[in-house]
Write an enzyme that holds these catalytic residues in place. Sequence first.
Site, PDB file in Angstrom:
ATOM      1  N   ARG A 157     -40.848  43.206  13.173  1.00 49.76           N
ATOM      2  CA  ARG A 157     -41.628  43.779  14.268  1.00 49.76           C
ATOM      3  C   ARG A 157     -41.478  42.897  15.508  1.00 49.76           C
ATOM      4  O   ARG A 157     -41.005  41.771  15.402  1.00 49.76           O
ATOM      5  CB  ARG A 157     -43.087  43.960  13.887  1.00 49.76           C
ATOM      6  CG  ARG A 157     -43.806  42.675  13.604  1.00 49.76           C
ATOM      7  CD  ARG A 157     -45.275  42.924  13.269  1.00 49.76           C
ATOM      8  NE  ARG A 157     -45.956  41.662  13.117  1.00 49.76           N
ATOM      9  CZ  ARG A 157     -47.237  41.534  12.802  1.00 49.76           C
ATOM     10  NH1 ARG A 157     -47.983  42.592  12.601  1.00 49.76           N
ATOM     11  NH2 ARG A 157     -47.786  40.349  12.688  1.00 49.76           N
ATOM     12  N   ASN A 199     -48.789  44.547  20.718  1.00 46.94           N
ATOM     13  CA  ASN A 199     -49.563  43.676  19.830  1.00 46.94           C
ATOM     14  C   ASN A 199     -49.032  42.253  19.888  1.00 46.94           C
ATOM     15  O   ASN A 199     -47.835  42.026  19.689  1.00 46.94           O
ATOM     16  CB  ASN A 199     -49.454  44.175  18.381  1.00 46.94           C
ATOM     17  CG  ASN A 199     -50.472  43.522  17.479  1.00 46.94           C
ATOM     18  OD1 ASN A 199     -51.677  43.668  17.683  1.00 46.94           O
ATOM     19  ND2 ASN A 199     -50.014  42.776  16.501  1.00 46.94           N
ATOM     20  N   GLU A 200     -49.918  41.331  20.209  1.00 48.99           N
ATOM     21  CA  GLU A 200     -49.553  39.908  20.237  1.00 48.99           C
ATOM     22  C   GLU A 200     -48.176  39.707  20.868  1.00 48.99           C
ATOM     23  O   GLU A 200     -47.262  39.141  20.247  1.00 48.99           O
ATOM     24  CB  GLU A 200     -49.616  39.290  18.844  1.00 48.99           C
ATOM     25  CG  GLU A 200     -51.042  39.144  18.349  1.00 48.99           C
ATOM     26  CD  GLU A 200     -51.168  38.386  17.039  1.00 48.99           C
ATOM     27  OE1 GLU A 200     -50.168  38.294  16.300  1.00 48.99           O
ATOM     28  OE2 GLU A 200     -52.271  37.896  16.750  1.00 48.99           O
ATOM     29  N   GLU A 218     -59.011  40.299  16.696  1.00 47.88           N
ATOM     30  CA  GLU A 218     -58.649  40.168  15.274  1.00 47.88           C
ATOM     31  C   GLU A 218     -59.110  38.830  14.731  1.00 47.88           C
ATOM     32  O   GLU A 218     -58.983  37.807  15.400  1.00 47.88           O
ATOM     33  CB  GLU A 218     -57.121  40.169  15.089  1.00 47.88           C
ATOM     34  CG  GLU A 218     -56.414  41.454  15.307  1.00 47.88           C
ATOM     35  CD  GLU A 218     -54.907  41.289  15.047  1.00 47.88           C
ATOM     36  OE1 GLU A 218     -54.511  40.403  14.273  1.00 47.88           O
ATOM     37  OE2 GLU A 218     -54.143  42.040  15.648  1.00 47.88           O
ATOM     38  N   TRP A 222     -49.805  34.222   5.494  1.00 53.34           N
ATOM     39  CA  TRP A 222     -48.709  33.515   6.171  1.00 53.34           C
ATOM     40  C   TRP A 222     -48.882  32.004   6.200  1.00 53.34           C
ATOM     41  O   TRP A 222     -48.107  31.298   6.823  1.00 53.34           O
ATOM     42  CB  TRP A 222     -48.538  34.062   7.593  1.00 53.34           C
ATOM     43  CG  TRP A 222     -49.828  34.286   8.335  1.00 53.34           C
ATOM     44  CD1 TRP A 222     -50.498  35.475   8.443  1.00 53.34           C
ATOM     45  CD2 TRP A 222     -50.610  33.317   9.029  1.00 53.34           C
ATOM     46  NE1 TRP A 222     -51.657  35.302   9.176  1.00 53.34           N
ATOM     47  CE2 TRP A 222     -51.749  33.985   9.556  1.00 53.34           C
ATOM     48  CE3 TRP A 222     -50.481  31.957   9.276  1.00 53.34           C
ATOM     49  CZ2 TRP A 222     -52.734  33.338  10.298  1.00 53.34           C
ATOM     50  CZ3 TRP A 222     -51.457  31.309  10.018  1.00 53.34           C
ATOM     51  CH2 TRP A 222     -52.566  31.999  10.522  1.00 53.34           C
ATOM     52  N   GLU A 257     -47.416  43.021   4.745  1.00 47.11           N
ATOM     53  CA  GLU A 257     -48.727  42.368   4.787  1.00 47.11           C
ATOM     54  C   GLU A 257     -49.616  42.781   3.618  1.00 47.11           C
ATOM     55  O   GLU A 257     -50.839  42.778   3.734  1.00 47.11           O
ATOM     56  CB  GLU A 257     -49.381  42.637   6.138  1.00 47.11           C
ATOM     57  CG  GLU A 257     -48.498  42.108   7.269  1.00 47.11           C
ATOM     58  CD  GLU A 257     -49.191  42.029   8.607  1.00 47.11           C
ATOM     59  OE1 GLU A 257     -49.534  40.915   9.038  1.00 47.11           O
ATOM     60  OE2 GLU A 257     -49.368  43.080   9.229  1.00 47.11           O
ATOM     61  N   HIS A 307     -52.484  40.387   2.680  1.00 46.81           N
ATOM     62  CA  HIS A 307     -53.468  39.984   3.683  1.00 46.81           C
ATOM     63  C   HIS A 307     -54.809  40.610   3.340  1.00 46.81           C
ATOM     64  O   HIS A 307     -54.874  41.781   2.974  1.00 46.81           O
ATOM     65  CB  HIS A 307     -53.004  40.448   5.076  1.00 46.81           C
ATOM     66  CG  HIS A 307     -53.688  39.748   6.202  1.00 46.81           C
ATOM     67  ND1 HIS A 307     -54.994  39.993   6.541  1.00 46.81           N
ATOM     68  CD2 HIS A 307     -53.244  38.802   7.058  1.00 46.81           C
ATOM     69  CE1 HIS A 307     -55.324  39.227   7.573  1.00 46.81           C
ATOM     70  NE2 HIS A 307     -54.283  38.490   7.905  1.00 46.81           N
TER      71      HIS A 307
HETATM   72  C1  GLA Z   1     -51.626  39.037  13.716  1.00 42.29           C
HETATM   73  C2  GLA Z   1     -51.204  40.465  13.966  1.00 42.29           C
HETATM   74  C3  GLA Z   1     -51.664  41.415  12.929  1.00 42.29           C
HETATM   75  C4  GLA Z   1     -51.492  40.821  11.551  1.00 42.29           C
HETATM   76  C5  GLA Z   1     -52.225  39.512  11.502  1.00 42.29           C
HETATM   77  C6  GLA Z   1     -52.165  38.878  10.141  1.00 42.29           C
HETATM   78  O1  GLA Z   1     -52.801  38.715  14.286  1.00 42.29           O
HETATM   79  O2  GLA Z   1     -51.622  40.923  15.234  1.00 42.29           O
HETATM   80  O3  GLA Z   1     -50.921  42.592  13.061  1.00 42.29           O
HETATM   81  O4  GLA Z   1     -50.156  40.628  11.296  1.00 42.29           O
HETATM   82  O5  GLA Z   1     -51.654  38.632  12.400  1.00 42.29           O
HETATM   83  O6  GLA Z   1     -52.873  37.675  10.094  1.00 42.29           O
END
Ligand code: GLA
Length: 665
Positions: A113, A151-152, A310, A318, A358, A361
């Site tokens: 991603r 996202n991020e 988040e 991870w 994930e 998670h």
């Molecule tokens: C990041 C991402 C999420 C997910 C989390 C897992 O914050 O934005 O999509 O992958 O990590 O900790």
Amino acid sequence: MTTTWQPVPGLAFGGDYNPEQWPRETWDDDVRLMREAGVSIVTLGVFSWGLLEVADDAWDLGWLDEVIDLLHANGIAVDLATPTASPPIWLHHDHPEILPVNRSGLRYHQGGRLQWCPSSPVFRDYATRVATVLGRRYATHPAVRLWHVSNELGGGNRHCYCEVSSEHFRRWLEQRYGTVAALNDAWGTAFWGHRYASFDQVICPLDSETTQNPGLLLDFDRFSSDALLEHFLAEKTALREAGVTAPITTNLMVGVRPSVADYASWAPHLDVIANDHYTIAADPRRERDLGYAADRSRGLASGQPWLLMEHSPGAVNWQPRNRAKAPGELVRNSLAHIARGADGALFFQWRASLAGAEQWHSAMVPHAGTRTRIWREVCELGGILQRIGEVAGSVVAGAQAAILADDVSGWAWGHGQKPLNGFPLHSLARAWSEALTDRGVTSDVVPPEAPLSGYRLVVVPGLYLASDATAEAVAEAARGGATVLVTHLSGVVDEHSRVREGGYPGAFRDLVGAFAEEYLPLQADERVSLDTGWTATDWTESLVVTDAEVVGRYESGPLAGSPALTRREVGTGTAWYCSAGLEADSLDRLVATVLTDAGIAPDVPVAPGLEAVRRISDDHAWLFLLNHSTDPVTVDATGQDLVTATGATGHITLAAGGVAVVRER
Ligand code: GLA
């Protein structure tokens, strides 16, 4: 003090919701459970591009219509993402040129991603098209109260070294420097005779086997941040042009380490500062790491409320050893962010994935379902957030201390060869934040450009790179009456990563009235003592005092007898310089000394393991009390504890791991 970005009344509560991973019947179960837990908003669509645009310009939006309508019918708001963090397989397949290239010049492959080059015009077209399609369709949907671009950004594609990026980098440099002579001067390219005859000769700093020019590396970091910001703004513009009027943001990754982008330059472009924070299971004081990140998020928001986009309900997948959170930690973590100015606590993610990268998670609905501690704590948190909802829109009460933190400075320290290679310089800022919190002093963590007036203490912890403007602002704070504390490795280089001539800490040398001739980092197992009774590891330097009082001297080690700690009166304030890498207990004692010098008393109750923060509005004050210890604690408080709906008259006792939010009288 009211703000306008809040997507729902009160405090936001929810998380990333990925219904596309589940059969239709699960969605009904999801919304039922969301209502049970008190979820008010979910982040939707973050990774669903390939299921929305199923082939080039072929759209399947019906399922998203249905989910949004279902959520709306159940009173749950939507934070709708543009799904550009995860390009579809067909897009990578048809346009492999959008994949980023790493430092070795190798192009990545499909399957991950954030695998796109921020400078790629091809990717930009596809990304803005999907943003436009979603914007047009959902701009006026009453459930969609917030927009979440990608996202991020930078989490997976911080740097791309492809030819398109090199070309973009050259244009960026031309704009920054105007002439190649100015660039040569800034980077000091006489060194190794690496003069550029024209901008055309510059490329991204692809691996060149040996270490590279620090000015080039720093500008490439700045460029990469700007390229990502340009991408964010392109998507934001597409949404606005499609008719979106709701607030638009993106989730940052603000923490103790330097960020992936220069968020201080991004902040003005976000309608709300949104952050993702994950605690590190192996960190015994991870609540202090969280506190620092939250204080820094608030600093980016100029003190106004921000949003925790988040965090994790339990273990992540991870870290080397992904331990579940301890009982009660979920609630304490969420409340700590809210105490420090967040107007909501969202999680990654709603329901634990069974498949995909994930699958290990944690989630609000774990693999084991609702017969679980996580689920019970999620519901407990939902109830608490409703009971304390009145704090939304309030701000953290006037911090007396400011800690300066800067991504660009962190990048400059991280490049190439240094006197102490691999040293996590950013850990100094956290150590100061932790020590101040332990002593009941609220601090703001702010970018160097932030206004410093009003703070009684300004800490400059390992701010390796400092501009003339920062040096002047810090000096002005001291002249105006603040106590300034500068640590080793601050102000050493200018904005081009060039060493400031005349002795370290160059930018602050005159202010502190002392300079270091030479650095003497200690060996890994070495420890020296000071005549103050303190000990230091990692760092010492030979200090020449020009105009300051010596407060402490090295007592052992290579510098025995030399000055270590100085203090100078400046205007109506003071400027301290600490040249030694103090151990935690010693730093705590320096903090106590400096607080006395600044005339700062604790602004919240103090007890071992207690985290206390106050939020205020025009009419009320709320004291957040979080007991991170394994013993009960009794502290002074008077008012109504909103968590338990009981009165506190003079004091309140928190059970081990317990929390209270006292509306004070
Ligand atoms: C990041 C991402 C999420 C997910 C989390 C897992 O914050 O934005 O999509 O992958 O990590 O900790």
